[in-house]
Scaffold this motif. Sequence first.
Motif, short mmCIF file in Angstrom:
data_model
loop_
_atom_site.label_atom_id
_atom_site.label_comp_id
_atom_site.label_asym_id
_atom_site.label_seq_id
_atom_site.Cartn_x
_atom_site.Cartn_y
_atom_site.Cartn_z
N ASN A 268 19.94 -18.34 -35.12
CA ASN A 268 21.15 -17.56 -34.87
C ASN A 268 21.98 -17.33 -36.14
O ASN A 268 23.20 -17.19 -36.06
CB ASN A 268 22.02 -18.24 -33.79
N LEU B 209 24.48 -14.22 -26.82
CA LEU B 209 24.61 -14.31 -28.27
C LEU B 209 23.67 -15.33 -28.88
O LEU B 209 23.50 -15.36 -30.09
CB LEU B 209 26.06 -14.66 -28.65
N LEU C 43 24.44 -6.84 -30.95
CA LEU C 43 24.62 -8.29 -30.96
C LEU C 43 25.78 -8.70 -31.86
O LEU C 43 26.63 -9.50 -31.45
CB LEU C 43 23.32 -8.94 -31.45
N TRP D 27 29.32 -10.50 -30.96
CA TRP D 27 29.68 -11.73 -31.65
C TRP D 27 31.06 -11.59 -32.29
O TRP D 27 31.85 -12.54 -32.29
CB TRP D 27 28.63 -12.03 -32.72
#
Length: 1197
Positions: A525, A595, A612, A616
């Motif tokens: 991530n 996320l 995305l 975020w």
Amino acid sequence: MNFEGLDPGLAEYAPAMHSALDPVLDAHLNPSLLQNVELDPEGVALEALPAQESVRIMEGVYSELHSVVADVGAPVSGSHFDLHEELLWVGSHGGHATSFFGPTLERYSSFQVNGSDDIRQIQSLENGILFLTKNNLKYMARGGLIIFDYLLDESEDMHSLLLTESSTLLVGGLQNHVLEIDLNTVQETQKYAVETPGVTIMRQTSRFFFCGHTSGKVSLRDLRTFKVEHEFDAFSGSLSDFDVHGNLLATCGFSSRLTGLACDRFLKVYDLRMMRAITPLQVHVDPAFLRFIPTYTSRLAIISQSGQCQFCEPTGLANPADIFHVNPVGPLLMTFDVSASKQALAFGDSEGCVHLWTDSPEPSFNPYSRETEFALPCVVDSLPPLDWSQDLLPLSLIPVPLTTDTLLSDWPAANSAPAPRRAPPVDAEILRTMKKVGFIGYAPNPRTRLRNQIPYRLKESDSEFDSFSQVTESPVGREEEPHLHMVSKKYRKVTIKYSKLGLEDFDFKHYNKTLFAGLEPHIPNAYCNCMIQVLYFLEPVRCLIQNHLCQKEFCLACELGFLFHMLDLSRGDPCQGSNFLRAFRTIPEASALGLILADSDEASGKGSLARLIQRWNRFILTQLHQDLQELEVPQAYRGAGGSVCSSGDSVIGQLFSCEMENCSLCRCGSETVRASSTLLFTLSYPEDKTGKNCDFAQVLKRSICLEQNTQAWCDNCEKYQPTIQTRNIRHLPDILVINCEVNSLKEADFWRMQAEVAFKMAIKKHSGEISKNKEFALADWKELGSPEGMLMCPSIEELKNVWLPFSIQMKMTKNKGLDVCNWTDGDEMQWGPARAEEAHGVYVYDLMATVVHILDSRAGGSLVAHIKVGETYHQRKEGVTHQQWYLFNDFLIEPIDKHEAVQFDMNWKVPAILYYIKRNLNSKYNLNIKNPIEASVLLAEASLARKQRKTHTTFIPLMLNEMPQVGDLVGLDAEFVTLNEEEAELRSDGTKSTIKPSQMSVARITCVRGQGPHEGVPFIDDYISTQEQVVDYLTQYSGIKPGDLDAKISSKHLTTLKSTYLKLRFLIDIGVKFVGHGLQKDFRVINLMVPKDQVLDTVYLFHMPRKRMISLRFLAWYFLDLKIQGETHDSIEDARTALQLYRKYLELSKNGSEPESFHKVLKGLYEKGRKMDWKVPEPEGQTSPKNAAVFSSVLAL
């Protein structure tokens, strides 16, 4: 059925591997099994499959009658003979249910029950079928329609169900309770506590409920109260299956052995009249399933996983002649069931095949079955058959509608010309990595396409706007192929190339020649690295976050502050946000918003990175606002005018929040006004697609003051009515955040069209002579941008693909309106400085950062940021006072021209997020940073472990009079566990390439006193509690055992990572010097940035250039005559030994004043190491090195 003791290979069957959308035929699959299975239309036709020959069945003896594929490749997880109709139901690990009619197993219905979980049990009722999955009970009609869907608690793990009455159901699983559910009301009516958890099998007789437990026990319970009446401890390991008939209870399972669980070949049989065990029954197969088949006698059918089946009497002896073999397509049998008539047996295997065994040629599943309802056949007009072999057959027999229009089959000649399709080019990655042997080339498969399938694309636009195949590699420093790339080199995705030394020999300076710190991208991530940099270079945000500290274990604001501190200390070396991302993964809202990406999704690039990062962005601002909202605003954050945020608000709200009025006007005239606030805005584009000029300021105003028609509740009309909703601004934020929402070709075309219009207007403005419709020659463009052409005109390249302004002016009108316009440097000369206008409600916002999505079909997509770095950052890092735009691409940082930050070539560079800040924003805040970490963090604290006692304490906390001072020595060592294994691939030339290193997590941190009367006594020995799954405790190297990090059973001093991190941060900030062995890796995994002058690493103190690094164990044996790290490592011993080695270093080198004499000592060390092969001798082996000749130079010193 309890699967705990079954073959470990079953763990490979993950639900995600068995999608029913794209079945792939197994190479070992018999084609004759594929009856009624829909294949690929371009594959084998159903008519081409060989028909299965008729099977001869001997009366009274079970033989295989039919086999069929239920779900290709997906293991069968449950099978059940319908008690009301002649149907066999089969459930798969992929959550798919299929029913087959009659002994010929004709496919009757097929539908998806659950999208991810396997079907664990099936039960037929009069009106439908009950399906039980992990935490879901679904009742569906036999055709697939849902009657009800009952969702259990997410913590439940159900395995068995039992229909006690026509409308009452018992559901059990791995919990310590069994649920009773009323099927009429679909509600839970009772929850029975179970003393022994793990009810995986349930049966019922007229006397008892029988519950089989994972511990190997079978409990007999009262039919009314569900209380335990009797209990049999059948097996020491686990229970596999059991069945009840008359007064007999037969069980099979697993027994505990020294090597683990082993299948027990003795069936435990119990007499229910005397409630005691009778003689166990020894069988000749490994029993996994068993059922009573009481036809003529009380026969038992015992089935093994490998397909062996044996019939025997429960009170007699098993005869090997009674064994027959089922031939599964897969390696294992997964399910077994017996029809109510006892005439049919059903077996399901691990490849999705079902085998029907019967004792008669025409069996029936039930004694009395009702008629099954089939779908009505399609009724069409019958046409006469035509014999195509007859030349004189009139084709007019086929009715064709009369029409005068041109038929579709009448192609024009131009469209009918033969045009062979050109073969697609070979993948560039294959050409790049190909090794040639003679005229044959070998290359690893990049796995960008399906096997034996080559997609043809007639147009480039056939693919989605932001979809591309991912190939993870670092393009920097490799051979350039300009004809394959439109993406500039510095914008391509960068990855770290790992060698045997890990990161030590990777040249980060090649990518970053500045003193700013990049962020490493290999952590899960880490797509948000660019946004972390944007927040860091917002001076008020950075100071606010670094001043924050709270007691929450997983606080994003705290972890972001720690990361910002590392970025402050770094002098060009990259940092990693592992602790921040670890806390990020624990936030439930982050998971709910999608996320948190799985490793496979991140590697394959599933989903849009632009969407995305915009989600975020909204999430992080909201989360920081909530984290800081409850705390009191620090004194340092009072505004220049002395104003303080209102209670209940945060400084994040003061910086980003925009107060609004939402007005809803119903057509009846009723108006409702509600106040609200937002932390960011989303661009809303006009529907008009004409090529007219549309300033960015106009689109921004339309997005902020949004007006839309929608259905809403009207209190006056008391019903939903069409309303006009408008949004008016009360107060503008200090930082304007904009999500661009360029998520499709429509928005991309709008940006491209506006950039082209803006380019033509800029050319016309600067030239003054070119008309609207005139096309410009390249020579004219170059002349315009040349010094001879126009000195004040920017170059042509700087004007291309630009629509975004560097500054915008926003003004609040008296009637609550908002005026937005583009602002240039010339406007300041006309209107005066921006600060003078603020008193009249006029504000100028300057572009500070743009986050863009890079589309690269070869190297994979990525996210980068253009950031305008302010004067204060340059002053701290480089000692100069100026502003400069930089490109931040993970650990690649490069200064760029300011025009590059607003140029968006929509073919590969797509805007995602914009940050505008008010001019002179920093002057409104006192930006002092006060370290919030106090000395109290080093004092004694309670352990998280429930069983920890004072007798187990391995350290003595510091007293107030022992607080460390600047320059004090602290011995440090850390131990780690593995969360994710290393990912590597073998190249075609036989060399190993590390794709992704193993992900480590700190498990134990020890600090010992380095001076004073208690030198060598530890004052920190913390075991770090972790909520993430540990795949390897590395006990041989870390000394950490399973259970040491579990608060329920650990006897160690257990703390949170944040608590220990604060202790180390305090020691770093106070200025102590850390002594240890291999501290660089320790600090990297702990996620700390320590100044180099505060690290004394014995790895480098006792190291010669271009020579190998020496282990702590060998150094301790050689210099200190100590034998450490015998069976496992102990961090207290290692830290204490490192301190002693440092003292020895000072002694041998005379405090560093005699480097030549110490060099002789190191030469002797390396000579001895080579002779000993760097291994410490056994106790009875060689003598101490102090007696060796090679150590004479040490004694002389």
